[in-house]
Design a protein around this motif. Structure first.
Motif, PDB file in Angstrom:
ATOM      1  N   LEU A 123     -50.249  13.260  94.034  1.00  0.00           N
ATOM      2  CA  LEU A 123     -50.434  11.851  94.366  1.00  0.00           C
ATOM      3  C   LEU A 123     -49.458  10.973  93.591  1.00  0.00           C
ATOM      4  O   LEU A 123     -48.852  10.044  94.150  1.00  0.00           O
ATOM      5  CB  LEU A 123     -51.872  11.425  94.067  1.00  0.00           C
ATOM      6  CG  LEU A 123     -52.955  12.022  94.976  1.00  0.00           C
ATOM      7  CD1 LEU A 123     -54.348  11.691  94.435  1.00  0.00           C
ATOM      8  CD2 LEU A 123     -52.810  11.511  96.406  1.00  0.00           C
ATOM      9  N   ASP A 124     -49.276  11.275  92.310  1.00  0.00           N
ATOM     10  CA  ASP A 124     -48.365  10.470  91.491  1.00  0.00           C
ATOM     11  C   ASP A 124     -46.910  10.690  91.872  1.00  0.00           C
ATOM     12  O   ASP A 124     -46.074   9.796  91.719  1.00  0.00           O
ATOM     13  CB  ASP A 124     -48.589  10.766  90.004  1.00  0.00           C
ATOM     14  CG  ASP A 124     -49.852  10.097  89.473  1.00  0.00           C
ATOM     15  OD1 ASP A 124     -50.352   9.171  90.124  1.00  0.00           O
ATOM     16  OD2 ASP A 124     -50.346  10.523  88.408  1.00  0.00           O
ATOM     17  N   SER A 125     -46.595  11.869  92.367  1.00  0.00           N
ATOM     18  CA  SER A 125     -45.211  12.140  92.778  1.00  0.00           C
ATOM     19  C   SER A 125     -44.822  11.327  94.012  1.00  0.00           C
ATOM     20  O   SER A 125     -43.641  11.092  94.271  1.00  0.00           O
ATOM     21  CB  SER A 125     -45.034  13.632  93.071  1.00  0.00           C
ATOM     22  OG  SER A 125     -45.720  14.014  94.261  1.00  0.00           O
ATOM     23  N   GLU A 126     -45.819  10.882  94.770  1.00  0.00           N
ATOM     24  CA  GLU A 126     -45.550  10.082  95.967  1.00  0.00           C
ATOM     25  C   GLU A 126     -45.220   8.638  95.620  1.00  0.00           C
ATOM     26  O   GLU A 126     -44.692   7.892  96.457  1.00  0.00           O
ATOM     27  CB  GLU A 126     -46.756  10.147  96.911  1.00  0.00           C
ATOM     28  CG  GLU A 126     -47.003  11.554  97.451  1.00  0.00           C
ATOM     29  CD  GLU A 126     -48.329  11.667  98.192  1.00  0.00           C
ATOM     30  OE1 GLU A 126     -49.066  10.659  98.266  1.00  0.00           O
ATOM     31  OE2 GLU A 126     -48.639  12.766  98.692  1.00  0.00           O
ATOM     32  N   GLY A 127     -45.550   8.234  94.382  1.00  0.00           N
ATOM     33  CA  GLY A 127     -45.166   6.910  93.893  1.00  0.00           C
ATOM     34  C   GLY A 127     -45.801   5.746  94.606  1.00  0.00           C
ATOM     35  O   GLY A 127     -45.220   4.658  94.694  1.00  0.00           O
ATOM     36  N   ILE A 128     -47.002   5.949  95.138  1.00  0.00           N
ATOM     37  CA  ILE A 128     -47.690   4.876  95.854  1.00  0.00           C
ATOM     38  C   ILE A 128     -48.791   4.309  94.956  1.00  0.00           C
ATOM     39  O   ILE A 128     -49.722   5.008  94.577  1.00  0.00           O
ATOM     40  CB  ILE A 128     -48.301   5.392  97.171  1.00  0.00           C
ATOM     41  CG1 ILE A 128     -47.209   5.984  98.067  1.00  0.00           C
ATOM     42  CG2 ILE A 128     -49.047   4.271  97.887  1.00  0.00           C
ATOM     43  CD1 ILE A 128     -47.739   6.638  99.321  1.00  0.00           C
ATOM     44  N   GLY A 129     -48.672   3.043  94.612  1.00  0.00           N
ATOM     45  CA  GLY A 129     -49.694   2.415  93.791  1.00  0.00           C
ATOM     46  C   GLY A 129     -49.611   2.844  92.336  1.00  0.00           C
ATOM     47  O   GLY A 129     -48.637   3.452  91.885  1.00  0.00           O
ATOM     48  N   ALA A 130     -50.675   2.515  91.575  1.00  0.00           N
ATOM     49  CA  ALA A 130     -50.731   2.842  90.153  1.00  0.00           C
ATOM     50  C   ALA A 130     -50.836   4.350  89.953  1.00  0.00           C
ATOM     51  O   ALA A 130     -51.363   5.070  90.802  1.00  0.00           O
ATOM     52  CB  ALA A 130     -51.925   2.143  89.502  1.00  0.00           C
ATOM     53  N   ARG A 131     -50.321   4.825  88.822  1.00  0.00           N
ATOM     54  CA  ARG A 131     -50.376   6.261  88.536  1.00  0.00           C
ATOM     55  C   ARG A 131     -51.827   6.688  88.316  1.00  0.00           C
ATOM     56  O   ARG A 131     -52.547   6.103  87.503  1.00  0.00           O
ATOM     57  CB  ARG A 131     -49.559   6.600  87.297  1.00  0.00           C
ATOM     58  CG  ARG A 131     -48.067   6.390  87.442  1.00  0.00           C
ATOM     59  CD  ARG A 131     -47.318   7.193  86.381  1.00  0.00           C
ATOM     60  NE  ARG A 131     -47.946   7.137  85.069  1.00  0.00           N
ATOM     61  CZ  ARG A 131     -47.680   7.995  84.085  1.00  0.00           C
ATOM     62  NH1 ARG A 131     -46.813   8.976  84.279  1.00  0.00           N
ATOM     63  NH2 ARG A 131     -48.269   7.867  82.915  1.00  0.00           N
ATOM     64  N   VAL A 132     -52.233   7.729  89.013  1.00  0.00           N
ATOM     65  CA  VAL A 132     -53.598   8.241  88.870  1.00  0.00           C
ATOM     66  C   VAL A 132     -53.813   8.800  87.465  1.00  0.00           C
ATOM     67  O   VAL A 132     -54.876   8.618  86.862  1.00  0.00           O
ATOM     68  CB  VAL A 132     -53.879   9.339  89.927  1.00  0.00           C
ATOM     69  CG1 VAL A 132     -55.296   9.887  89.762  1.00  0.00           C
ATOM     70  CG2 VAL A 132     -53.678   8.793  91.332  1.00  0.00           C
ATOM     71  N   ILE A 133     -52.802   9.473  86.927  1.00  0.00           N
ATOM     72  CA  ILE A 133     -52.943  10.143  85.632  1.00  0.00           C
ATOM     73  C   ILE A 133     -53.242   9.161  84.506  1.00  0.00           C
ATOM     74  O   ILE A 133     -53.816   9.542  83.475  1.00  0.00           O
ATOM     75  CB  ILE A 133     -51.676  10.977  85.296  1.00  0.00           C
ATOM     76  CG1 ILE A 133     -51.959  11.956  84.155  1.00  0.00           C
ATOM     77  CG2 ILE A 133     -50.516  10.069  84.976  1.00  0.00           C
ATOM     78  CD1 ILE A 133     -53.052  12.959  84.433  1.00  0.00           C
ATOM     79  N   ASP A 134     -52.898   7.895  84.687  1.00  0.00           N
ATOM     80  CA  ASP A 134     -53.180   6.905  83.643  1.00  0.00           C
ATOM     81  C   ASP A 134     -54.677   6.750  83.407  1.00  0.00           C
ATOM     82  O   ASP A 134     -55.100   6.374  82.314  1.00  0.00           O
ATOM     83  CB  ASP A 134     -52.554   5.551  84.005  1.00  0.00           C
ATOM     84  CG  ASP A 134     -51.042   5.564  83.886  1.00  0.00           C
ATOM     85  OD1 ASP A 134     -50.510   6.468  83.192  1.00  0.00           O
ATOM     86  OD2 ASP A 134     -50.388   4.688  84.489  1.00  0.00           O
ATOM     87  N   SER A 135     -55.477   7.048  84.426  1.00  0.00           N
ATOM     88  CA  SER A 135     -56.930   6.990  84.269  1.00  0.00           C
ATOM     89  C   SER A 135     -57.466   8.198  83.502  1.00  0.00           C
ATOM     90  O   SER A 135     -58.644   8.228  83.127  1.00  0.00           O
ATOM     91  CB  SER A 135     -57.617   6.933  85.645  1.00  0.00           C
ATOM     92  OG  SER A 135     -57.249   5.769  86.347  1.00  0.00           O
ATOM     93  N   TYR A 136     -56.601   9.190  83.285  1.00  0.00           N
ATOM     94  CA  TYR A 136     -56.999  10.416  82.592  1.00  0.00           C
ATOM     95  C   TYR A 136     -56.325  10.543  81.220  1.00  0.00           C
ATOM     96  O   TYR A 136     -56.267  11.629  80.659  1.00  0.00           O
ATOM     97  CB  TYR A 136     -56.661  11.637  83.452  1.00  0.00           C
ATOM     98  CG  TYR A 136     -57.450  11.698  84.738  1.00  0.00           C
ATOM     99  CD1 TYR A 136     -58.563  12.538  84.864  1.00  0.00           C
ATOM    100  CD2 TYR A 136     -57.098  10.920  85.841  1.00  0.00           C
ATOM    101  CE1 TYR A 136     -59.285  12.596  86.035  1.00  0.00           C
ATOM    102  CE2 TYR A 136     -57.822  10.964  87.016  1.00  0.00           C
ATOM    103  CZ  TYR A 136     -58.915  11.803  87.117  1.00  0.00           C
ATOM    104  OH  TYR A 136     -59.649  11.847  88.287  1.00  0.00           O
ATOM    105  N   GLY A 137     -55.797   9.462  80.719  1.00  0.00           N
ATOM    106  CA  GLY A 137     -55.165   9.472  79.405  1.00  0.00           C
ATOM    107  C   GLY A 137     -53.659   9.399  79.430  1.00  0.00           C
ATOM    108  O   GLY A 137     -53.025   9.312  78.374  1.00  0.00           O
ATOM    109  N   GLY A 138     -53.041   9.471  80.622  1.00  0.00           N
ATOM    110  CA  GLY A 138     -51.604   9.289  80.745  1.00  0.00           C
ATOM    111  C   GLY A 138     -50.759  10.526  80.562  1.00  0.00           C
ATOM    112  O   GLY A 138     -49.551  10.498  80.775  1.00  0.00           O
TER     113      GLY A 138
END
Length: 249
Positions: A123-138
């Motif tokens: 999901l984050d590699s698609e670069g759409i919207g905020a990074r999902v991983i940031d919700s998991y500590g980055g």
């Protein structure tokens, strides 16, 4: 903190027994299903315990899917599918909910957590919207140990006011990290969270103000000190040499 039954997110789980044709076939022949009529859930934490093969994970998965989670885990926003191995048990469960609606939720299952981490990367590699991983500590969950990635979820992603369904969270955790998990769980309960957990860990199931359901004894509630997990661990630690001698004869 003990909440009243109407403020909890899941009050009761019922099995639609009359709609099931055959209790001799999987998964309806599992203890977790064939003895299930109705389970009243604890407002804080409900534990499912039992021997391997009793059906803990199968029942937990069905509850999660019935509530709207992805079968492989994650939040309700996850809709990926790596391999559809879940049973259709969820179709025969009726979930009685409380008056309050959860603002957060997560389904964690140890066996497919790798797939959740991979989906976050995709999901984050698609670069759409905020990074999902940031919700998991980055930090990428794949760049942490199994235990560290679990703790990243517990410490960063879970926000309280939610329903959290965990299948064997101890699978990747050292005893010290299991204690840390207990502490984090307590803080989340105080923040209006409700947990449903399948576990073998005598550390995790020691949490007070909870309910332990023994799947090996026809879905009966059991006291912590009466669980096989507690008794065997206690006896082994108190009589290590004797127990080892008996085991290795």
């Amino acid at each position: 903190m003990i909440k009243d039954k109407y403020s909890q997110y899941i009050r009761t789980i019922e099995l639609k027994r009359k709609e099931i044709d055959d209790f001799e076939c999987y998964p309806y022949n599992l203890n977790a299903v064939k003895y299930l009529n109705e389970i009243s859930m604890h407002p804080n934490v409900t534990f499912f315990v039992g021997e391997n093969g009793s059906g803990k994970s199968t029942l937990l998965e069905a509850i999660a899917v019935s509530f709207g989670f992805n079968p492989e885990g994650g939040t309700k926003n996850f809709n990926f599918s790596t391999y559809e191995s879940h049973s259709d048990l969820y179709r025969y469960l009726k979930i009685i909910k409380g008056l309050k609606h959860p603002k957060d939720g997560f389904f964690l299952r140890a066996e497919s957590f790798y797939n959740v981490a991979s989906n976050i990367e995709q999901l984050d590699s698609e670069g759409i919207g905020a990074r999902v991983i940031d919700s998991y500590g980055g930090v990428s969950l794949h760049k942490q140990s199994h235990g560290e990635s679990f703790m990243s979820v517990f410490l960063n992603r879970l926000n309280g006011k939610g329903i959290y369904i965990f299948d064997e969270p101890e699978a990747a955790l050292s005893p010290n990290r299991q204690l840390a998990f207990l502490s984090r769980m307590h803080h989340l309960v105080e923040e209006d969270a409700q947990f449903i957990i399948a576990t073998h860990s005598p550390i995790i199931m020691s949490y007070p103000n909870s309910k332990i359901i023994n799947l090996d004894d026809k879905m009966k509630e059991i006291k912590y000190e009466k669980t096989e997990h507690y008794l065997i661990t206690r006896d082994f630690l108190n009589n290590t040499e004797k127990m080892l001698h008996l085991l290795m004869e």
